[in-house]
Design a protein around this motif. Structure first.
Motif, PDB file in Angstrom:
ATOM      1  N   LEU A  47     -13.622   2.106   8.283  1.00 33.02           N
ATOM      2  CA  LEU A  47     -13.576   1.565   6.920  1.00 33.02           C
ATOM      3  C   LEU A  47     -14.092   2.560   5.887  1.00 33.02           C
ATOM      4  O   LEU A  47     -13.932   2.338   4.686  1.00 33.02           O
ATOM      5  CB  LEU A  47     -14.409   0.273   6.821  1.00 33.02           C
TER       6      LEU A  47
ATOM      7  N   ALA B  87     -12.865  -2.985   1.837  1.00 33.56           N
ATOM      8  CA  ALA B  87     -12.412  -3.198   3.211  1.00 33.56           C
ATOM      9  C   ALA B  87     -13.325  -4.200   3.929  1.00 33.56           C
ATOM     10  O   ALA B  87     -12.854  -5.006   4.742  1.00 33.56           O
ATOM     11  CB  ALA B  87     -12.359  -1.875   3.973  1.00 33.56           C
ATOM     12  N   VAL B  88     -14.606  -4.163   3.628  1.00 38.03           N
ATOM     13  CA  VAL B  88     -15.538  -5.148   4.191  1.00 38.03           C
ATOM     14  C   VAL B  88     -15.166  -6.534   3.673  1.00 38.03           C
ATOM     15  O   VAL B  88     -15.063  -7.494   4.440  1.00 38.03           O
ATOM     16  CB  VAL B  88     -16.999  -4.799   3.835  1.00 38.03           C
TER      17      VAL B  88
ATOM     18  N   ARG C 180     -12.122  -7.966   5.415  1.00 40.20           N
ATOM     19  CA  ARG C 180     -12.361  -8.464   6.771  1.00 40.20           C
ATOM     20  C   ARG C 180     -12.977  -9.864   6.766  1.00 40.20           C
ATOM     21  O   ARG C 180     -12.723 -10.666   7.660  1.00 40.20           O
ATOM     22  CB  ARG C 180     -13.294  -7.520   7.546  1.00 40.20           C
ATOM     23  N   LEU C 181     -13.813 -10.155   5.748  1.00 43.74           N
ATOM     24  CA  LEU C 181     -14.510 -11.440   5.715  1.00 43.74           C
ATOM     25  C   LEU C 181     -13.837 -12.472   4.803  1.00 43.74           C
ATOM     26  O   LEU C 181     -14.199 -13.650   4.830  1.00 43.74           O
ATOM     27  CB  LEU C 181     -15.968 -11.222   5.312  1.00 43.74           C
TER      28      LEU C 181
ATOM     29  N   LEU D 244     -17.129 -11.800  14.424  1.00 47.62           N
ATOM     30  CA  LEU D 244     -16.541 -10.703  13.668  1.00 47.62           C
ATOM     31  C   LEU D 244     -17.597  -9.670  13.274  1.00 47.62           C
ATOM     32  O   LEU D 244     -17.364  -8.463  13.394  1.00 47.62           O
ATOM     33  CB  LEU D 244     -15.824 -11.208  12.416  1.00 47.62           C
TER      34      LEU D 244
ATOM     35  N   ARG E 274     -18.426  -7.724  16.414  1.00 47.04           N
ATOM     36  CA  ARG E 274     -17.301  -6.860  16.765  1.00 47.04           C
ATOM     37  C   ARG E 274     -17.228  -5.653  15.831  1.00 47.04           C
ATOM     38  O   ARG E 274     -17.045  -4.515  16.281  1.00 47.04           O
ATOM     39  CB  ARG E 274     -15.986  -7.643  16.722  1.00 47.04           C
ATOM     40  N   GLY E 275     -17.373  -5.883  14.535  1.00 45.40           N
ATOM     41  CA  GLY E 275     -17.335  -4.790  13.566  1.00 45.40           C
ATOM     42  C   GLY E 275     -18.440  -3.771  13.809  1.00 45.40           C
ATOM     43  O   GLY E 275     -18.225  -2.566  13.690  1.00 45.40           O
TER      44      GLY E 275
ATOM     45  N   TRP F  98     -17.488  -0.187  12.531  1.00 46.10           N
ATOM     46  CA  TRP F  98     -17.066  -0.449  11.155  1.00 46.10           C
ATOM     47  C   TRP F  98     -18.266  -0.459  10.217  1.00 46.10           C
ATOM     48  O   TRP F  98     -18.186  -0.012   9.094  1.00 46.10           O
ATOM     49  CB  TRP F  98     -16.377  -1.802  11.016  1.00 46.10           C
ATOM     50  N   TRP F  99     -19.356  -1.077  10.675  1.00 42.08           N
ATOM     51  CA  TRP F  99     -20.497  -1.332   9.803  1.00 42.08           C
ATOM     52  C   TRP F  99     -21.757  -1.607  10.599  1.00 42.08           C
ATOM     53  O   TRP F  99     -21.728  -1.801  11.805  1.00 42.08           O
ATOM     54  CB  TRP F  99     -20.223  -2.536   8.905  1.00 42.08           C
TER      55      TRP F  99
END
Length: 175
Positions: free
Chosen positions: A107, A113-114, A117-118, A151, A154-155, A160-161
């Motif tokens: 990301l 982008a965050v 995803r949410l 999520l 997983r991210g 991702w974060w």
């Protein structure tokens, strides 16, 4: 927020009497700064005055732990008219989650982008700054907490974060 050297700006003295319920005010929280984190020791949150010494928090905190949007807090007002939080009076049932996208992850430093995803969970968030794309989300108690947690994990697992839950509920912990 202002530069770390100057500290956050302080609100002007309130001109209205303390029983002016329904008015938006800034309530300031004090905390000990975390090592290797932002250098602030206060955070001001918008709130709606409910009584002479209580207010409902109207936005998501970036720095203050243990409080979420919608909570009712008790405050005192100092001689300069600054409202300082003294503690939580009533829970909102909401949680506060903070997500920081990893610069070298898929990301990048993209707070949008965050959000994307949410967004399927109906979550909106606030971004700290373009330079520091920390996104703070209010997670309502009625949201699909289990799926949101899955999520987030997983991210983090996929690079991702990083995320943290700075205010949780029993329902969040049980999900």
């Amino acid at each position: 927020m202002s530069s770390p050297d100057a500290g956050p700006p302080r609100p002007p003295r309130d001109e209205r009497p303390p029983d002016d319920t329904g008015r938006r005010i800034k309530v300031w929280f004090r905390f000990v700064p975390r090592e290797d984190w932002l250098p602030y020791d206060t955070e001001g949150l918008w709130a709606t005055r409910l009584s002479a010494d209580t207010a409902r928090v109207d936005n998501v905190p970036f720095l203050q732990d243990g409080v979420a949007e919608g909570e009712t807090v008790r405050f005192t007002t100092d001689a300069d008219g600054v409202h300082w939080a003294e503690g939580r009076v009533a829970d909102s049932g909401n949680c506060t989650v903070r997500v920081l996208p990893l610069p070298d992850g898929p990301l990048g430093r993209d707070a949008r982008a965050v959000h994307a995803r949410l967004a399927p969970f109906g979550l909106g968030g606030e971004v700290f700054s373009a330079e520091f794309p920390l996104v703070a989300f209010t997670v309502p108690g009625g949201a699909d907490l289990r799926a949101i947690k899955e999520l987030l994990v997983r991210g983090q697992d996929e690079g991702w974060w990083h995320f943290e839950v700075s205010c949780s509920t029993e329902a969040w912990r049980a999900a």
